[in-house]
Structures are given as structure tokens and as C-alpha cells.
Design an enzyme around this catalytic site. Structure first.
Site: not given
Ligand code: PEP
Length: 247
Positions: A9, A11, A94, A96, A165, A171, A210
Site C-alpha cells: 500500500n 498510500k 483502510h 486512514e 490491521e 506506521g 509495521s
Molecule cells: C498500512 O497502511 O496498510 C500499513 C500496514 O502500513 P505500515 O506497514 O507502514 O504499518
């Protein structure tokens, strides 16, 4: 048998020049890997992803889709438009988008359905905040996010991908331990099985939050973790490929 999916992703990151190098690196390193790989890029770069990845083993997709089919919805991108660029996947729900754009679970369910209707594979994101986990509400929150999706997709359940997630891990550099993630994944699969046992056995449930080259192997070794949705580490070909190699 569920084939592991490692999906990036990106973003709202990238540029034509940076993407060209990233796509080249991913394409070069993806040959011969056992897992499936995909990148979900910002909409303006879908043509670039299509050009850079076609006839490679790496699929591409988008990060969101409009709930509407077409019409006066300024700024929105229709599922049919994503198909025009040969997208296979689209991320929906997601965290976000849920938190920054007030997307409800009902809207996420309708977007999931819209994606399926266009022949896209929706990657439906669910996950709890830190406060919700600390209040012992992880299962309740995840189930409430899943329920409208399960109801909306009905017999198409086997066609979706789910990404668990935990919001507190996205992040932040904080990762759920493999055991913590597996526990939620197992419960998600059990919830899916209540609706459709056969579909539940085949639906891929990705972990996101992460995931990095140094923790991917132990997360991906868990019975119900069928891949990863990767944010930050998907922006470096070497890291993204290392995660895919760990699968
Ligand atoms: C995400 O935004 O879907 C995600 C998993 O981000 P990160 O790997 O940076 O935590």
C-alpha cells in the site's frame, strides 16, 4: 490451500521518477517467488503500474474506490475506471479512510460490493485502535466492521481478501506479536465460517501494521496469516521483496 499474498500500500507517496525505479526493482526481484505480490498505488499512477508490471508476476490495484457507479461525484474514482487500468485489487476500508474520511462499515461494505461487481478483488481492512484493544473490545470492533461486509457480499464471500490491521500498529513501528495477530485472524475466520464455512477456509486474511523484513517470517508462519498488507516497507523494493521472500 491459500496462496500467500504480499500486497503493498503505497498510500499517498511516489512520483513518476521514484515509481519507475521502485516498479523496476520489484519486477526484477519478483520472478520465481512462490507468493503472489501486488502493489496498490495512488490512482494517477495506475497507468504507470500497468505499463511497468504487465507480463510480470506482480499484480496492481488501487487504494480506494467510489461506492457509486458513475456520475456527478467530483474527485471520486469508479470501479470500472480501475478495471480500465487492469487493476486486480482495490483496498477498501483502510483505517486512514475510516478515521480521516469518516467511512462507516456500511459504506465499506457497499464499496466492497461495488468492487466485486466490477470484477475487482477487494482487500477489506479491519482493525481496532489501541484504546479499543485496551478495553478488551478487539473482537467486538472487528466483528462490527465485518458484519455489514459479510451481509453485503453474501455468496461472494470467497472472492474477498481481508486485512487485519490493528490501527495502533500502522506506521508506528509497533507490530502485533505473531500470537496476538494469529488470535485475531483465527477469530475472523471463525466469524466468516458462521456465514459460509467453505468460503472461510479459502479467504485470505492478511496482517498489516509495521510488517518488515525482520518480523515478516514469524508473522507469516502463523496458521491463519495468509500474507501481508505492507505500508512503509513497500516503498523500498529491497524490503518489499525481502518480505515476499520470507513468505
Ligand atoms: C498500512 O497502511 O496498510 C500499513 C500496514 O502500513 P505500515 O506497514 O507502514 O504499518
Amino acid at each position: 490451500m491459500r496462496q500467500t499474498l504480499i500486497a503493498g500500500n503505497w498510500k499517498m507517496n511516489g512520483s513518476l521518477a521514484a515509481n519507475a525505479a521502485l516498479l523496476d526493482g520489484i519486477r526484477a526481484g519478483a520472478q520465481g517467488l512462490a507468493c503472489e505480490m501486488a502493489v496498490c498505488v495512488p490512482a494517477p499512477y495506475l497507468a504507470q503500474a500497468e505499463a511497468g508490471l504487465q507480463s510480470s508476476p506482480v499484480a496492481w490495484g488501487a487504494q480506494d474506490v467510489s461506492v457509486h457507479e458513475s456520475g456527478a461525484f467530483t474527485g471520486e474514482v469508479a470501479a470500472s475506471m480501475l478495471r480500465d487500468f487492469a487493476c486486480k485489487y482495490v483496498i477498501v476500508g483502510h483505517s486512514e479512510r475510516r478515521s480521516l474520511h469518516a467511512e462507516s462499515s456500511e459504506l465499506v461494505a457497499q464499496k466492497t460490493l461495488r468492487a466485486l461487481s466490477a470484477g475487482l478483488v477487494p482487500i477489506v481492512c479491519v482493525g481496532e485502535t489501541l484504546a479499543e484493544r485496551e478495553q478488551g473490545r478487539t473482537d467486538a470492533v472487528v466483528n462490527a466492521q465485518l458484519a455489514p461486509v459479510i451481509a453485503a457480499v453474501g455468496e461472494q464471500l470467497a472472492k474477498i481478501v481481508i486485512a487485519y490491521e490493528p490501527v495502533w500498529a500502522i506506521g508506528t513501528g509497533k507490530t502485533a506479536t505473531p500470537a496476538m495477530a494469529q488470535q485475531v485472524h483465527e477469530r475472523i475466520r471463525a466469524t466468516l465460517a458462521q456465514a459460509d464455512a467453505a468460503a472461510a477456509a479459502t479467504v485470505r486474511i492478511l496482517y498489516g501494521g509495521s510488517m518488515k523484513p525482520d518480523n515478516a517470517k514469524e508473522l507469516l508462519a502463523m496458521a491463519d496469516i495468509d500474507g501481508g498488507l505492507i505500508g512503509g516497507a513497500a516503498l523500498k523494493a529491497v524490503d518489499f521483496l525481502a518480505i515476499a521472500q520470507a513468505a
